[in-house]
Design an enzyme around this catalytic site. Structure first.
Site, PDB file in Angstrom:
ATOM      1  N   CYS A  33      45.873  96.111   5.464  1.00 24.73           N
ATOM      2  CA  CYS A  33      45.163  96.031   4.191  1.00 24.73           C
ATOM      3  C   CYS A  33      45.529  97.249   3.342  1.00 24.73           C
ATOM      4  O   CYS A  33      45.449  98.388   3.810  1.00 24.73           O
ATOM      5  CB  CYS A  33      43.660  95.999   4.474  1.00 24.73           C
ATOM      6  SG  CYS A  33      42.607  96.426   3.090  1.00 24.73           S
ATOM      7  N   GLU A  34      45.951  96.997   2.125  1.00 25.27           N
ATOM      8  CA  GLU A  34      46.364  98.115   1.276  1.00 25.27           C
ATOM      9  C   GLU A  34      45.182  98.935   0.767  1.00 25.27           C
ATOM     10  O   GLU A  34      45.363 100.048   0.293  1.00 25.27           O
ATOM     11  CB  GLU A  34      47.209  97.618   0.105  1.00 25.27           C
ATOM     12  CG  GLU A  34      46.469  96.834  -0.939  1.00 25.27           C
ATOM     13  CD  GLU A  34      47.370  96.361  -2.064  1.00 25.27           C
ATOM     14  OE1 GLU A  34      46.868  96.271  -3.184  1.00 25.27           O
ATOM     15  OE2 GLU A  34      48.560  96.076  -1.828  1.00 25.27           O
ATOM     16  N   HIS A  35      43.982  98.395   0.845  1.00 23.20           N
ATOM     17  CA  HIS A  35      42.811  99.121   0.342  1.00 23.20           C
ATOM     18  C   HIS A  35      42.307 100.178   1.319  1.00 23.20           C
ATOM     19  O   HIS A  35      41.843 101.235   0.892  1.00 23.20           O
ATOM     20  CB  HIS A  35      41.678  98.144   0.020  1.00 23.20           C
ATOM     21  CG  HIS A  35      42.043  97.151  -1.038  1.00 23.20           C
ATOM     22  ND1 HIS A  35      41.575  95.862  -1.043  1.00 23.20           N
ATOM     23  CD2 HIS A  35      42.850  97.266  -2.110  1.00 23.20           C
ATOM     24  CE1 HIS A  35      42.074  95.224  -2.083  1.00 23.20           C
ATOM     25  NE2 HIS A  35      42.854  96.049  -2.744  1.00 23.20           N
ATOM     26  N   HIS A  36      42.363  99.879   2.636  1.00 23.69           N
ATOM     27  CA  HIS A  36      41.837 100.820   3.630  1.00 23.69           C
ATOM     28  C   HIS A  36      42.871 101.210   4.683  1.00 23.69           C
ATOM     29  O   HIS A  36      42.580 102.003   5.557  1.00 23.69           O
ATOM     30  CB  HIS A  36      40.617 100.212   4.335  1.00 23.69           C
ATOM     31  CG  HIS A  36      39.535  99.841   3.380  1.00 23.69           C
ATOM     32  ND1 HIS A  36      39.324  98.541   2.956  1.00 23.69           N
ATOM     33  CD2 HIS A  36      38.634 100.599   2.720  1.00 23.69           C
ATOM     34  CE1 HIS A  36      38.326  98.514   2.102  1.00 23.69           C
ATOM     35  NE2 HIS A  36      37.886  99.747   1.929  1.00 23.69           N
ATOM     36  N   GLN A  76      45.545  89.666   1.577  1.00 18.83           N
ATOM     37  CA  GLN A  76      45.829  88.334   2.103  1.00 18.83           C
ATOM     38  C   GLN A  76      46.204  87.358   0.993  1.00 18.83           C
ATOM     39  O   GLN A  76      47.109  86.542   1.157  1.00 18.83           O
ATOM     40  CB  GLN A  76      44.615  87.829   2.881  1.00 18.83           C
ATOM     41  CG  GLN A  76      44.834  86.479   3.517  1.00 18.83           C
ATOM     42  CD  GLN A  76      43.658  86.050   4.372  1.00 18.83           C
ATOM     43  OE1 GLN A  76      42.922  86.880   4.904  1.00 18.83           O
ATOM     44  NE2 GLN A  76      43.479  84.751   4.522  1.00 18.83           N
ATOM     45  N   HIS A 116      39.742  90.624   9.225  1.00 15.03           N
ATOM     46  CA  HIS A 116      40.049  91.898   8.579  1.00 15.03           C
ATOM     47  C   HIS A 116      39.266  93.026   9.243  1.00 15.03           C
ATOM     48  O   HIS A 116      38.035  93.021   9.221  1.00 15.03           O
ATOM     49  CB  HIS A 116      39.694  91.828   7.091  1.00 15.03           C
ATOM     50  CG  HIS A 116      40.573  90.889   6.325  1.00 15.03           C
ATOM     51  ND1 HIS A 116      41.527  91.341   5.438  1.00 15.03           N
ATOM     52  CD2 HIS A 116      40.665  89.540   6.332  1.00 15.03           C
ATOM     53  CE1 HIS A 116      42.159  90.292   4.920  1.00 15.03           C
ATOM     54  NE2 HIS A 116      41.655  89.193   5.446  1.00 15.03           N
ATOM     55  N   CYS A 169      38.919  95.916   8.179  1.00 17.76           N
ATOM     56  CA  CYS A 169      38.150  96.675   7.193  1.00 17.76           C
ATOM     57  C   CYS A 169      36.759  96.067   7.009  1.00 17.76           C
ATOM     58  O   CYS A 169      35.833  96.766   6.591  1.00 17.76           O
ATOM     59  CB  CYS A 169      38.892  96.767   5.854  1.00 17.76           C
ATOM     60  SG  CYS A 169      39.339  95.181   5.136  1.00 17.76           S
TER      61      CYS A 169
END
Length: 189
Positions: A81-84, A122, A150, A152
């Site tokens: 995941c690019e956010h976390h 995703q 996920h 995250c």
């Protein structure tokens, strides 16, 4: 896997600093090799940037007059995941209806692998897989369904252990509800 030494060294110095910022002693025995291990792990987990997925499909593109649905289902994948920068993982199901050309079945799985080995969300990954196949093979239609868990959402934030996220995208013949329904039945959904 061979890793570019300059990248490994730069990443190692950053991970050593991160360990210090977290309150750890990067010089203690158990952590001495951690910066190098994490650097190499991150290069492995993001190796999808180094490969052109369209070229993978083109390398095994064959003229064939088959015009029924081709499905590769239950393609296991792991992504970040690019956010976390935490993993998400699951299965991708890909179908296309050839329009004069087919590709090697393993190449469909490779396309999923390439896009999943990048920092991702995703939704974008689902779209990228579909677009790559559509643009490279020019089939009568493509449909992609991705089901994932996920970390995250499981390890932090809402901490929901059993939630599954499903995304889908489609083109061409799959715009018809009957064709989409056939695909969903064939993948057992």
């Amino acid at each position: 896997m061979k890793f570019p030494e300059e990248k490994v060294q730069k990443l190692m110095s950053h991970y050593k600093e991160i360990l210090s910022l977290l309150g750890e002693d990067p010089e203690r025995e158990g952590l001495l090799k951690t910066p190098e291990r994490v650097a190499k792990a991150m290069l492995t987990l993001t190796r999808g940037y180094e490969v052109d997925p369209k070229e993978v499909l083109r390398a095994a593109k064959f003229k064939e007059e088959y015009s029924q649905m081709v499905i590769v289902k239950d393609i296991d994948f792991f992504s970040m995941c690019e956010h976390h920068m935490l993993p998400f993982y699951g299965k991708a199901h890909v179908a296309y209806i050839p329009n004069g050309y087919i590709t090697g079945l393993s190449k469909i799985a490779r396309v999923v692998d390439i896009f999943s080995h990048r920092l991702q969300v995703q939704e974008r990954m689902t779209l990228q897989i579909k677009e790559c196949i559509q643009e490279t093979l020019n089939p009568l239609g493509v449909m992609v369904v991705v089901e994932a868990k996920h970390m995250c959402m499981q390890m932090r934030g809402v901490e929901k252990q059993n939630s599954v996220t499903t995304t889908s995208d489609f083109t061409g013949a799959f715009n018809q509800a009957k064709t989409r329904e056939e695909f969903m039945n064939l993948i057992g959904r």
